[in-house]
Design a protein around this motif. Structure first.
Motif, PDB file in Angstrom:
ATOM      1  N   SER A 230       0.838  -1.194   0.000  1.00  0.00           N
ATOM      2  CA  SER A 230       0.000   0.000   0.000  1.00  0.00           C
ATOM      3  C   SER A 230       0.879   1.252   0.000  1.00  0.00           C
ATOM      4  O   SER A 230       2.107   1.184   0.133  1.00  0.00           O
ATOM      5  CB  SER A 230      -0.911  -0.013   1.234  1.00  0.00           C
ATOM      6  OG  SER A 230      -0.152   0.019   2.430  1.00  0.00           O
ATOM      7  N   VAL A 246      -3.219   2.930  -2.773  1.00  0.00           N
ATOM      8  CA  VAL A 246      -4.309   2.664  -1.855  1.00  0.00           C
ATOM      9  C   VAL A 246      -3.748   2.605  -0.444  1.00  0.00           C
ATOM     10  O   VAL A 246      -2.596   2.197  -0.238  1.00  0.00           O
ATOM     11  CB  VAL A 246      -5.014   1.329  -2.223  1.00  0.00           C
ATOM     12  CG1 VAL A 246      -4.052   0.159  -2.167  1.00  0.00           C
ATOM     13  CG2 VAL A 246      -6.218   1.069  -1.344  1.00  0.00           C
ATOM     14  N   ASP A 250      -7.420  -0.330   3.097  1.00  0.00           N
ATOM     15  CA  ASP A 250      -8.208  -0.849   1.981  1.00  0.00           C
ATOM     16  C   ASP A 250      -7.455  -1.861   1.117  1.00  0.00           C
ATOM     17  O   ASP A 250      -7.980  -2.324   0.104  1.00  0.00           O
ATOM     18  CB  ASP A 250      -8.677   0.307   1.094  1.00  0.00           C
ATOM     19  CG  ASP A 250      -9.612   1.251   1.825  1.00  0.00           C
ATOM     20  OD1 ASP A 250     -10.485   0.756   2.561  1.00  0.00           O
ATOM     21  OD2 ASP A 250      -9.464   2.475   1.680  1.00  0.00           O
ATOM     22  N   LEU A 251      -6.242  -2.203   1.512  1.00  0.00           N
ATOM     23  CA  LEU A 251      -5.403  -3.033   0.646  1.00  0.00           C
ATOM     24  C   LEU A 251      -6.077  -4.354   0.285  1.00  0.00           C
ATOM     25  O   LEU A 251      -6.060  -4.776  -0.876  1.00  0.00           O
ATOM     26  CB  LEU A 251      -4.058  -3.306   1.331  1.00  0.00           C
ATOM     27  CG  LEU A 251      -3.027  -4.075   0.501  1.00  0.00           C
ATOM     28  CD1 LEU A 251      -2.567  -3.259  -0.714  1.00  0.00           C
ATOM     29  CD2 LEU A 251      -1.815  -4.448   1.364  1.00  0.00           C
ATOM     30  N   ARG A 253      -9.165  -5.118   0.115  1.00  0.00           N
ATOM     31  CA  ARG A 253     -10.465  -5.045  -0.543  1.00  0.00           C
ATOM     32  C   ARG A 253     -10.439  -4.201  -1.811  1.00  0.00           C
ATOM     33  O   ARG A 253     -11.467  -3.991  -2.458  1.00  0.00           O
ATOM     34  CB  ARG A 253     -11.538  -4.518   0.407  1.00  0.00           C
ATOM     35  CG  ARG A 253     -11.240  -3.161   1.018  1.00  0.00           C
ATOM     36  CD  ARG A 253     -12.394  -2.667   1.884  1.00  0.00           C
ATOM     37  NE  ARG A 253     -11.934  -1.661   2.830  1.00  0.00           N
ATOM     38  CZ  ARG A 253     -12.003  -1.804   4.149  1.00  0.00           C
ATOM     39  NH1 ARG A 253     -12.509  -2.892   4.686  1.00  0.00           N
ATOM     40  NH2 ARG A 253     -11.558  -0.840   4.949  1.00  0.00           N
ATOM     41  N   ASP A 254      -9.279  -3.711  -2.172  1.00  0.00           N
ATOM     42  CA  ASP A 254      -9.163  -2.895  -3.376  1.00  0.00           C
ATOM     43  C   ASP A 254      -9.306  -3.778  -4.619  1.00  0.00           C
ATOM     44  O   ASP A 254      -8.632  -4.814  -4.731  1.00  0.00           O
ATOM     45  CB  ASP A 254      -7.804  -2.195  -3.389  1.00  0.00           C
ATOM     46  CG  ASP A 254      -7.623  -1.340  -4.620  1.00  0.00           C
ATOM     47  OD1 ASP A 254      -8.176  -0.244  -4.661  1.00  0.00           O
ATOM     48  OD2 ASP A 254      -6.938  -1.818  -5.558  1.00  0.00           O
ATOM     49  N   GLU A 256      -8.226  -3.602  -7.705  1.00  0.00           N
ATOM     50  CA  GLU A 256      -7.008  -3.864  -8.472  1.00  0.00           C
ATOM     51  C   GLU A 256      -6.072  -4.802  -7.721  1.00  0.00           C
ATOM     52  O   GLU A 256      -5.394  -5.647  -8.326  1.00  0.00           O
ATOM     53  CB  GLU A 256      -6.303  -2.552  -8.804  1.00  0.00           C
ATOM     54  CG  GLU A 256      -5.136  -2.709  -9.769  1.00  0.00           C
ATOM     55  CD  GLU A 256      -5.533  -3.346 -11.099  1.00  0.00           C
ATOM     56  OE1 GLU A 256      -4.679  -4.053 -11.684  1.00  0.00           O
ATOM     57  OE2 GLU A 256      -6.686  -3.153 -11.553  1.00  0.00           O
TER      58      GLU A 256
END
Length: 272
Positions: A230, A246, A250-251, A253-254, A256
């Motif tokens: 991240s 990110v 949120d890593l 659930r991102d 990409e």
């Protein structure tokens, strides 16, 4: 505790009724934390990968061999091997990356093929990272005045400075501070002391997990791993790195990050 499987199980399934290859994921996930968990990542992966998350040992680890205690607990319950579905990948998050690399070594020896090793914001625990974690916990406490919170943060700083590089010394002092702070808050709210003890046991389990990871160290397996990092995270720990714009929260659930992780796990199957 992570997952909803049998409390005696070392691995909690995160994808109901999945029948594909196994993916092992190591993290210390707790209810209410800000950061996304492997449960969220597993729910976003396409296909039928059977993602299983490591559940911490139910009994306290001996202080002189916490690392072996954790590894034996997870490796002893065989959800993989010649008679089972293969392990396609092993995932680790932060300190869980240390265990993930060692588990990948065990899997490779058992099945004759090394699984993909993906490490999300990997780190080896240190007093500084424990200081960061306890500050997050204190900042999230309800029922604490601004003055009390400031005093707790000063106390954290004093513990950190007194501990130096002695992780276990810092951990014990932070557990005591945590117990006292929650005991005061919950008593003020009229909640019994048993709940404070439950929270303290969970935090002590977490510090034991970190201590075990610190004692184990990253090992040579990190050279074969891919880091998914991240924003702002320090790199240079693994053989390959992929950075994402990110935040750490949120890593896992991102979209990409999820797509990249699946491509690394199943490079010939991604159709999303």
């Amino acid at each position: 505790m992570p997952g909803s499987g049998d409390a005696r199980s070392a691995w909690a399934p995160l994808v109901p009724d999945a029948d594909g290859d196994v993916v092992l994921a190591v993290d210390f996930a707790t209810t209410g934390r800000r950061e996304a968990t492997f449960a969220e990542l597993a729910g976003l992966l396409p296909g039928s990968l059977d993602v299983r998350q490591a559940v911490p040992p139910p009994d306290a680890a001996p202080e002189d061999d916490r690392a072996r205690h954790h590894l034996d607990w997870w490796a002893g319950q065989v959800v993989y091997g010649p008679a089972a579905r293969p392990v396609r990948a092993v995932l680790g998050y932060c300190a869980g990356s240390v265990f993930a690399a060692r588990l990948a070594d065990l899997v490779e020896r058992r099945q004759g093929e090394r699984p993909a090793l993906l490490l999300f914001d990997p780190e080896v625990p240190a007093v500084a990272s424990l200081d960061r974690d306890i500050r997050v916990a204190v900042d999230g406490m309800d029922g604490v005045s601004d003055g009390e919170r400031a005093e707790l943060r000063r106390g954290i700083g004093r513990i950190r400075d007194a501990a130096g590089d002695d992780f276990d010394k810092a951990a014990e002092a932070f557990v005591a501070l945590y117990r006292e702070a929650y005991g005061t808050v919950l008593a003020r709210m009229g909640v019994g002391g048993d709940f404070a003890e439950q929270l303290t046991r969970l935090f002590r389990s977490y510090t034991g997990y970190l201590s075990a990871a610190r004692a184990l160290g990253p090992g040579p397996g990190w050279a074969s791993a891919t880091s998914l990092l991240s924003t702002g995270r320090t790199g240079g720990l693994t053989g390959r790195e992929i950075r994402f714009p990110v935040g750490q929260e949120d890593l896992l659930r991102d979209p990409e990050v999820v797509r990249t992780a699946y491509e690394l796990i199943s490079p010939t199957e991604f159709t999303g």
